[in-house]
Design an enzyme around this catalytic site. Structure first.
Site, PDB file in Angstrom:
ATOM      1  N   THR A   1      16.806  50.894 -37.979  1.00 43.40           N
ATOM      2  CA  THR A   1      16.498  51.722 -36.812  1.00 43.40           C
ATOM      3  C   THR A   1      17.400  51.201 -35.689  1.00 43.40           C
ATOM      4  O   THR A   1      17.088  50.213 -35.019  1.00 43.40           O
ATOM      5  CB  THR A   1      15.001  51.561 -36.423  1.00 43.40           C
ATOM      6  OG1 THR A   1      14.220  51.648 -37.614  1.00 43.40           O
ATOM      7  CG2 THR A   1      14.563  52.621 -35.438  1.00 43.40           C
TER       8      THR A   1
ATOM      9  N   SER B   1       5.087  23.831 -44.906  1.00 41.11           N
ATOM     10  CA  SER B   1       5.067  22.996 -43.693  1.00 41.11           C
ATOM     11  C   SER B   1       4.231  21.720 -43.828  1.00 41.11           C
ATOM     12  O   SER B   1       4.675  20.663 -43.349  1.00 41.11           O
ATOM     13  CB  SER B   1       4.600  23.821 -42.490  1.00 41.11           C
ATOM     14  OG  SER B   1       5.566  24.790 -42.203  1.00 41.11           O
TER      15      SER B   1
ATOM     16  N   LYS C   1       2.575  35.140 -34.090  1.00 39.60           N
ATOM     17  CA  LYS C   1       3.506  34.553 -33.111  1.00 39.60           C
ATOM     18  C   LYS C   1       3.489  35.276 -31.760  1.00 39.60           C
ATOM     19  O   LYS C   1       3.665  34.646 -30.719  1.00 39.60           O
ATOM     20  CB  LYS C   1       4.934  34.549 -33.673  1.00 39.60           C
ATOM     21  CG  LYS C   1       5.129  33.564 -34.811  1.00 39.60           C
ATOM     22  CD  LYS C   1       6.573  33.518 -35.245  1.00 39.60           C
ATOM     23  CE  LYS C   1       6.745  32.640 -36.471  1.00 39.60           C
ATOM     24  NZ  LYS C   1       8.139  32.524 -36.889  1.00 39.60           N
TER      25      LYS C   1
HETATM   26  P1  ATR Z   1       9.659  40.209 -38.616  1.00 39.85           P
HETATM   27  O1  ATR Z   1       8.664  39.556 -37.711  1.00 39.85           O
HETATM   28  O2  ATR Z   1       9.740  39.593 -39.983  1.00 39.85           O
HETATM   29  O3  ATR Z   1      11.005  40.341 -37.980  1.00 39.85           O
HETATM   30  P2  ATR Z   1       9.258  42.984 -38.081  1.00 39.85           P
HETATM   31  O4  ATR Z   1       9.182  42.718 -36.615  1.00 39.85           O
HETATM   32  O5  ATR Z   1       8.296  43.961 -38.680  1.00 39.85           O
HETATM   33  O6  ATR Z   1       9.082  41.664 -38.919  1.00 39.85           O
HETATM   34  O7  ATR Z   1      10.765  43.444 -38.420  1.00 39.85           O
HETATM   35  C1  ATR Z   1      11.191  43.725 -39.721  1.00 39.85           C
HETATM   36  C2  ATR Z   1      12.699  43.950 -39.696  1.00 39.85           C
HETATM   37  O8  ATR Z   1      13.169  44.133 -41.044  1.00 39.85           O
HETATM   38  C3  ATR Z   1      13.121  45.199 -38.939  1.00 39.85           C
HETATM   39  O9  ATR Z   1      14.393  44.964 -38.374  1.00 39.85           O
HETATM   40  C4  ATR Z   1      13.181  46.247 -40.066  1.00 39.85           C
HETATM   41  O10 ATR Z   1      14.010  47.361 -39.783  1.00 39.85           O
HETATM   42  P3  ATR Z   1      13.374  48.643 -38.974  1.00 39.85           P
HETATM   43  O11 ATR Z   1      13.290  48.203 -37.542  1.00 39.85           O
HETATM   44  O12 ATR Z   1      14.344  49.733 -39.196  1.00 39.85           O
HETATM   45  O13 ATR Z   1      12.023  48.875 -39.590  1.00 39.85           O
HETATM   46  C5  ATR Z   1      13.827  45.398 -41.147  1.00 39.85           C
HETATM   47  N1  ATR Z   1      13.609  45.928 -42.524  1.00 39.85           N
HETATM   48  C6  ATR Z   1      12.474  45.867 -43.253  1.00 39.85           C
HETATM   49  N2  ATR Z   1      12.694  46.399 -44.493  1.00 39.85           N
HETATM   50  C7  ATR Z   1      13.986  46.791 -44.541  1.00 39.85           C
HETATM   51  C8  ATR Z   1      14.828  47.389 -45.529  1.00 39.85           C
HETATM   52  N3  ATR Z   1      14.356  47.703 -46.738  1.00 39.85           N
HETATM   53  N4  ATR Z   1      16.129  47.641 -45.221  1.00 39.85           N
HETATM   54  C9  ATR Z   1      16.605  47.323 -43.995  1.00 39.85           C
HETATM   55  N5  ATR Z   1      15.876  46.749 -43.012  1.00 39.85           N
HETATM   56  C10 ATR Z   1      14.590  46.479 -43.275  1.00 39.85           C
END
Ligand code: ATR
Length: 270
Positions: A151, A10, A59
């Site tokens: 999920t 940024s 955020k």
């Molecule tokens: P961010 O602010 O980056 O969105 P977050 O709120 O922790 O971070 O959300 C992470 C997202 O990535 C979620 O949708 C998570 O799925 P879950 O809700 O099932 O945890 C998804 N995610 C992270 N690792 C993943 C993986 N290996 N495969 C599929 N989804 C993944």
């Protein structure tokens, strides 16, 4: 402000915008300790700071700060439940905005030349990053926007929330139950960070699909390579989104619209 923030592009982006527009500004990375966000913002404001970008993991804290006292939130930041841009107004008041959704919509529609009107969009992930972009993407007028998540309940809950605000075309479901093909598939999960790929049914890809990863890196992401391998027409990373969200923040602070195309092409070569 973020943690970690050392990797952020940024400062370079804003420096390029400032030069283009003849604005004198000093934009620095500020690493903030977990638990020290409110204090860091007060310190910044007390030293005549004019505006801030907020990144992971602050955020939602920034959003909460803007809901308190006489501070304010724009409608899109309120819906996103996350703030990435703060503007300091007179009398020490703070206005919170979220420019991520406008950033991704502009990158897709203007830079990548895919109009989203009446298109079918699949979004993978239901965390903060996805919540931040849903409103502006829905406002582009897609035929359908389906959110899927590892999920599944989180995707369904998120879709219901947006249904209640008047968007009928958004639905939520699980990764392994995706029906039909999509014009645009967005990876908004954090999977790429760990070098992983969400388990998406490749049947959702057609020969005219644009696969878009909200992450970016020096190399095409795993998701981009996977989508191209499964027959997608095009794949893009989130560098354009990063530049477009920055341009919208710049506009909020300075009332000026920088040229983003030259900055994107500079960063691609950098
Ligand atoms: P961010 O602010 O980056 O969105 P977050 O709120 O922790 O971070 O959300 C992470 C997202 O990535 C979620 O949708 C998570 O799925 P879950 O809700 O099932 O945890 C998804 N995610 C992270 N690792 C993943 C993986 N290996 N495969 C599929 N989804 C993944």
């Amino acid at each position: 402000m973020g943690n970690p923030v050392a990797h952020s592009k940024s400062p370079m982006i804003h420096d390029l915008f400032a030069r283009q527009c003849g604005v004198l500004m000093d934009y620095q990375r500020i690493q903030v300790d977990i638990g020290g966000f409110d204090q860091a913002v007060s310190h910044f404001a007390a030293h005549d700071g004019a505006g801030l970008n907020i990144t992971v993991p602050f955020k939602v804290e920034a959003w909460n700060m803007c809901r308190r006292d006489s501070n304010s939130l724009t409608a899109r930041a309120e819906l996103a439940e996350a703030v990435n841009t703060l503007k300091f107004c007179d009398e020490g008041l703070v206005q919170g905005d979220n420019t991520d959704g406008v950033g991704i919509a502009r990158d897709i529609e203007q830079n990548l030349q895919l109009s989203l009107v009446q298109k079918r969009i699949l979004i993978v992930g239901a965390g903060g990053a996805v919540r931040g972009v849903l409103g502006p993407l829905l406002e582009c007028g897609p035929e359908r926007l389906h959110v899927v998540n590892r999920t599944a309940e989180k995707a369904v809950t998120l879709a219901h929330r947006f249904n209640q605000t008047g968007f009928d075309c958004i639905t939520g479901g699980s990764l392994d139950r995706i029906t039909g093909q999509f014009d645009l598939i967005i990876n908004g999960t954090a999977a790429s960070l760990g070098g992983e790929l969400p388990e998406i049914d490749p049947g959702c890809i057609s020969s005219h699909t644009l696969a878009y990863d909200m992450m970016y890196g020096d190399e095409p992401t795993l998701f981009m390579k996977w989508a191209l391998d499964k027959g997608a027409e095009k794949a893009a990373d989130g560098l354009g989104m990063l530049v477009e969200q920055a341009a919208e923040s710049f506009r909020i602070w300075h009332g000026l619209e920088p040229d983003t195309a030259s900055v994107i092409s500079f960063l691609k070569k950098y």
